[in-house]
Design an enzyme around this catalytic site. Sequence first.
Site, short mmCIF file in Angstrom:
data_model
loop_
_atom_site.label_atom_id
_atom_site.label_comp_id
_atom_site.label_asym_id
_atom_site.label_seq_id
_atom_site.Cartn_x
_atom_site.Cartn_y
_atom_site.Cartn_z
N ARG A 142 -26.72 23.33 12.60
CA ARG A 142 -26.18 21.96 12.47
C ARG A 142 -26.70 21.11 13.63
O ARG A 142 -26.52 21.45 14.79
CB ARG A 142 -24.64 21.99 12.44
CG ARG A 142 -24.05 20.63 12.09
CD ARG A 142 -22.58 20.73 11.71
NE ARG A 142 -22.35 21.13 10.33
CZ ARG A 142 -22.47 20.31 9.28
NH1 ARG A 142 -22.81 19.05 9.46
NH2 ARG A 142 -22.23 20.75 8.07
N ASP B 263 -21.71 27.55 -2.41
CA ASP B 263 -20.96 27.28 -1.18
C ASP B 263 -19.50 27.02 -1.55
O ASP B 263 -19.18 26.84 -2.73
CB ASP B 263 -21.55 26.06 -0.47
CG ASP B 263 -21.33 26.09 1.04
OD1 ASP B 263 -20.55 26.93 1.52
OD2 ASP B 263 -21.94 25.26 1.75
N GLY C 273 -23.08 16.71 1.18
CA GLY C 273 -24.24 17.21 0.46
C GLY C 273 -25.38 17.58 1.39
O GLY C 273 -26.39 18.13 0.95
N GLY C 274 -25.22 17.31 2.68
CA GLY C 274 -26.29 17.57 3.65
C GLY C 274 -26.76 19.02 3.65
O GLY C 274 -27.97 19.28 3.67
N GLY D 152 0.79 -1.23 0.00
CA GLY D 152 0.00 0.00 0.00
C GLY D 152 0.82 1.28 0.00
O GLY D 152 0.29 2.37 -0.23
N GLN E 221 -10.43 21.41 10.27
CA GLN E 221 -9.93 21.31 11.65
C GLN E 221 -8.86 22.40 11.78
O GLN E 221 -7.66 22.14 11.71
CB GLN E 221 -9.36 19.91 11.91
CG GLN E 221 -8.86 19.67 13.33
CD GLN E 221 -9.96 19.47 14.36
OE1 GLN E 221 -11.07 19.11 14.03
NE2 GLN E 221 -9.67 19.74 15.62
N LYS F 128 -28.60 28.49 8.94
CA LYS F 128 -28.36 27.04 9.08
C LYS F 128 -28.10 26.67 10.54
O LYS F 128 -27.36 27.36 11.22
CB LYS F 128 -27.13 26.67 8.23
CG LYS F 128 -26.68 25.25 8.38
CD LYS F 128 -25.68 24.82 7.31
CE LYS F 128 -24.25 25.12 7.65
NZ LYS F 128 -23.29 24.54 6.71
C1 R5P Z 1 -19.29 24.77 6.05
O1 R5P Z 1 -18.82 25.60 6.80
C2 R5P Z 1 -18.97 24.75 4.59
O2 R5P Z 1 -19.02 26.03 4.03
C3 R5P Z 1 -19.93 23.84 3.84
O3 R5P Z 1 -21.24 24.35 4.00
C4 R5P Z 1 -19.87 22.45 4.37
O4 R5P Z 1 -18.55 21.98 4.40
C5 R5P Z 1 -20.69 21.52 3.49
O5 R5P Z 1 -20.65 20.24 4.06
P1 R5P Z 1 -21.77 19.17 3.74
O6 R5P Z 1 -21.84 19.03 2.22
O7 R5P Z 1 -21.26 17.93 4.39
O8 R5P Z 1 -23.05 19.62 4.32
#
Ligand code: R5P
Length: 277
Positions: A179, A203, A209-210, A35, A87, A177
Amino acid sequence: MKVVAGTSSPLLAKRIAEALDVPMAKATFKRFPDGEIYVRIEDVDEDAIVVQSITSNDDLVALMLMLDALEGVDVTAVIPYMGYARQDKKFNEGESISIRAVARLIESYAREVVTVNIHSKDAAEHFKKLKEVDAMPLIGEYYSGRDVVMVSPDLGSYERVKVCAKHAGCDFDYLEKRRIDAENVEIKPKSLDVEGKNVVIVDDIISTGGTMVEATKMLLKAGAKSVECACVHAVLAGNALNKLYSAGVKEVVATDTIEKGVSVISVAKAIAKVLGN
Ligand code: R5P
């Protein structure tokens, strides 16, 4: 001067080489049976431009080995998608600051680092020699002349979308938004009237994609005529694209910082411009 294409950015590297009118170096990548990755770079003189997005741990190791193979060469590291940038601080005691570790690694080899829309200012601040390209004008130009309104899925991306909408010549707004957990978000409108409108959600990253799925559902429920999604970095983890189309998204477009089928907007010329300065 030669351009060295990394494993994750072969097409963008070629486009950058063409924009700069410089040749490509010969690069060989192999994988050992256990690997481990093997890298060899030939025919490079005094300086080189390495192009390698960090979309996986293998990409990061390949980048490190490319930089090491170029020992004694004046290297500019072009990292179109800077992975590990989310991070960017310690959220809990005892955590690593991943982007700091990545910055230290790259800057121990490279004279200069170029990236495209790094995730946050905090992430950028871990670099000493970082130049950042903004892809928002390019995404805006892609939609120029079209009858659309742009929305940011959150306040954090609002300033980016403002730039994008200015280049598209359209109205813009943002959504609020919340989370719920790592994979689920709830989106509520701020003051947007999307009824009968073609909406483009913009974005920096589409990962699971959530965020886009929730925003799309909300916008369609609010009467949007159509919803498209645009981003700089098409991470598209797992079956993100399926989730987006299943939620009713008409089209997904991205830049080529990550090379996927949806990566139809090239940042090559914008990167070449920064490299030329
Ligand atoms: C968040 O701060 C970023 O700007 C994106 O909205 C985020 O990384 C999108 O992540 P996901 O597609 O998992 O919702």
